[in-house]
Design a protein around this motif. Structure first.
Motif, mmCIF file in Angstrom:
data_model
loop_
_atom_site.group_PDB
_atom_site.id
_atom_site.type_symbol
_atom_site.label_atom_id
_atom_site.label_comp_id
_atom_site.label_asym_id
_atom_site.label_seq_id
_atom_site.Cartn_x
_atom_site.Cartn_y
_atom_site.Cartn_z
ATOM 1 N N SER A 227 0.810 -1.219 0.000
ATOM 2 C CA SER A 227 0.000 0.000 0.000
ATOM 3 C C SER A 227 0.843 1.268 0.000
ATOM 4 O O SER A 227 0.388 2.333 -0.426
ATOM 5 C CB SER A 227 -0.937 0.006 1.214
ATOM 6 N N TYR B 126 2.155 4.903 -9.370
ATOM 7 C CA TYR B 126 2.660 3.604 -8.920
ATOM 8 C C TYR B 126 1.510 2.695 -8.499
ATOM 9 O O TYR B 126 0.557 3.142 -7.858
ATOM 10 C CB TYR B 126 3.592 3.762 -7.718
ATOM 11 N N THR B 127 1.619 1.413 -8.842
ATOM 12 C CA THR B 127 0.707 0.397 -8.321
ATOM 13 C C THR B 127 1.531 -0.815 -7.922
ATOM 14 O O THR B 127 2.587 -1.086 -8.512
ATOM 15 C CB THR B 127 -0.342 -0.044 -9.359
ATOM 16 N N GLY C 27 1.326 2.482 -3.401
ATOM 17 C CA GLY C 27 0.076 3.051 -3.894
ATOM 18 C C GLY C 27 -0.112 4.510 -3.526
ATOM 19 O O GLY C 27 -0.961 5.193 -4.103
ATOM 20 N N VAL D 149 4.785 -4.718 -9.755
ATOM 21 C CA VAL D 149 4.859 -3.279 -9.538
ATOM 22 C C VAL D 149 4.900 -2.569 -10.892
ATOM 23 O O VAL D 149 5.664 -2.945 -11.782
ATOM 24 C CB VAL D 149 6.116 -2.898 -8.724
ATOM 25 N N THR D 150 4.053 -1.571 -11.031
ATOM 26 C CA THR D 150 4.050 -0.726 -12.230
ATOM 27 C C THR D 150 4.337 0.708 -11.803
ATOM 28 O O THR D 150 3.790 1.186 -10.811
ATOM 29 C CB THR D 150 2.701 -0.791 -12.956
ATOM 30 N N THR D 151 5.204 1.382 -12.553
ATOM 31 C CA THR D 151 5.620 2.735 -12.191
ATOM 32 C C THR D 151 5.538 3.645 -13.414
ATOM 33 O O THR D 151 5.381 3.169 -14.536
ATOM 34 C CB THR D 151 7.065 2.741 -11.654
ATOM 35 N N ASP E 252 2.203 8.776 -6.889
ATOM 36 C CA ASP E 252 1.476 9.041 -8.126
ATOM 37 C C ASP E 252 2.036 8.180 -9.262
ATOM 38 O O ASP E 252 3.234 8.224 -9.547
ATOM 39 C CB ASP E 252 1.590 10.516 -8.486
ATOM 40 N N GLN F 228 0.591 -4.852 -6.995
ATOM 41 C CA GLN F 228 -0.401 -5.907 -6.836
ATOM 42 C C GLN F 228 0.269 -7.150 -6.263
ATOM 43 O O GLN F 228 1.323 -7.565 -6.747
ATOM 44 C CB GLN F 228 -1.062 -6.227 -8.170
#
Length: 262
Positions: A113, A121-122, A116, A132-134, A119, A124
């Motif tokens: 979290s 960034y995710t 999260g 992780v996506t950035t 800005d 899962q």
């Protein structure tokens, strides 16, 4: 207050909220690439992100401030501080309630979290696997960063089209998408890559040439090396794409640009 990084810092981080001799049991995939987790201890329950590993793989960095007993992590312009005594986490100046870091064998782990809160960034989590996506997954950002790394540029401040319009008066309506990296020290190194909007190629060329000329002007009668780099800067195009490059190896950068936007 002087901040000092010492070899003893790593030893203090081993004072942890739980320790593990097991190797990291899951996988971490960052922007489609699996990271090397072979030297990591297994993640504790509820705190699966090894923050330094992710930060450094995403063009960020980590440090430890002995006088404050805090770790610092920089990710794409975001700052995360972790209190090494309590595990408290601060993201971009906001202290996170009910969220703690865990230290295992000197490695700082945080809950997914936390990413999260950044800005773009995710993170899962599925079982023991983390994806992780950035913002660095963006094709133009990735290309620009690859160029910066390859030709060893001192360009670290990232701006999108709106940011370049605000800071450098480069019209954002010239592009459908764009990214620029600018120096944060005494350097002329600059790379701007954009996809040009319909009918705006001449305007885009003029805007980027004006930026090159401004960079040159800034170093007139000042420092010879960055001045020469600015003088030799180039605006190049490939199809609908355009780049301004000011570096120590423009030829390599230009070839990477042309290969990258095919």
């Amino acid at each position: 207050m002087k901040r000092v990084l010492t070899a003893a810092a790593a030893m203090t981080l081993t004072l942890s909220l739980g320790a593990s001799a097991l190797a990291y049991s899951g996988t971490i995939t960052l922007n489609g690439t699996k990271l090397d987790t072979s030297k990591l201890p297994d993640a504790p329950a509820g705190a699966v992100i090894p923050l330094r590993t992710v930060a450094e793989a995403d063009y960020g960095f980590a440090d430890w401030y002995a006088d404050e007993n805090r770790s610092y992590f920089s990710l794409d312009g975001n700052s995360i501080y972790v209190d090494c005594a309590t595990g408290a986490i601060e993201v971009n100046g906001e202290k996170l309630a009910n969220t703690k870091a865990t230290f295992v064998n000197g490695i700082t782990f945080v809950p997914a979290s936390v990413l999260g809160k950044l800005d773009g960034y995710t993170a899962q989590v599925k079982g023991s696997d983390v994806t992780v996506t950035t913002p660095n997954a963006d094709a133009l950002v990735s290309l620009a960063r690859s160029i910066i790394s390859k030709v060893d540029m001192a360009a670290t401040m990232k701006l999108d089209a709106a940011g370049m319009a605000e800071s450098y008066n480069i019209p954002s309506d010239c592009f459908t998408e764009a990214v620029g990296f600018f120096p944060m020290m005494v350097s002329a190194d600059t790379v701007i890559i954009g996809k040009v909007a319909d009918g705006k190629m001449d305007d885009a060329k003029a805007a980027l040439e004006a930026q090159r000329a401004l960079t040159q002007q800034n170093f007139e009668q000042y420092l010879p090396e960055p001045l020469e780099r600015a003088k030799n800067g180039q605006v190049v195009t490939s199809g609908d794409y355009i780049m301004l490059i000011i570096s120590g190896d423009n030829d390599t950068a230009i070839q990477m640009f042309k290969d990258g936007v095919k």
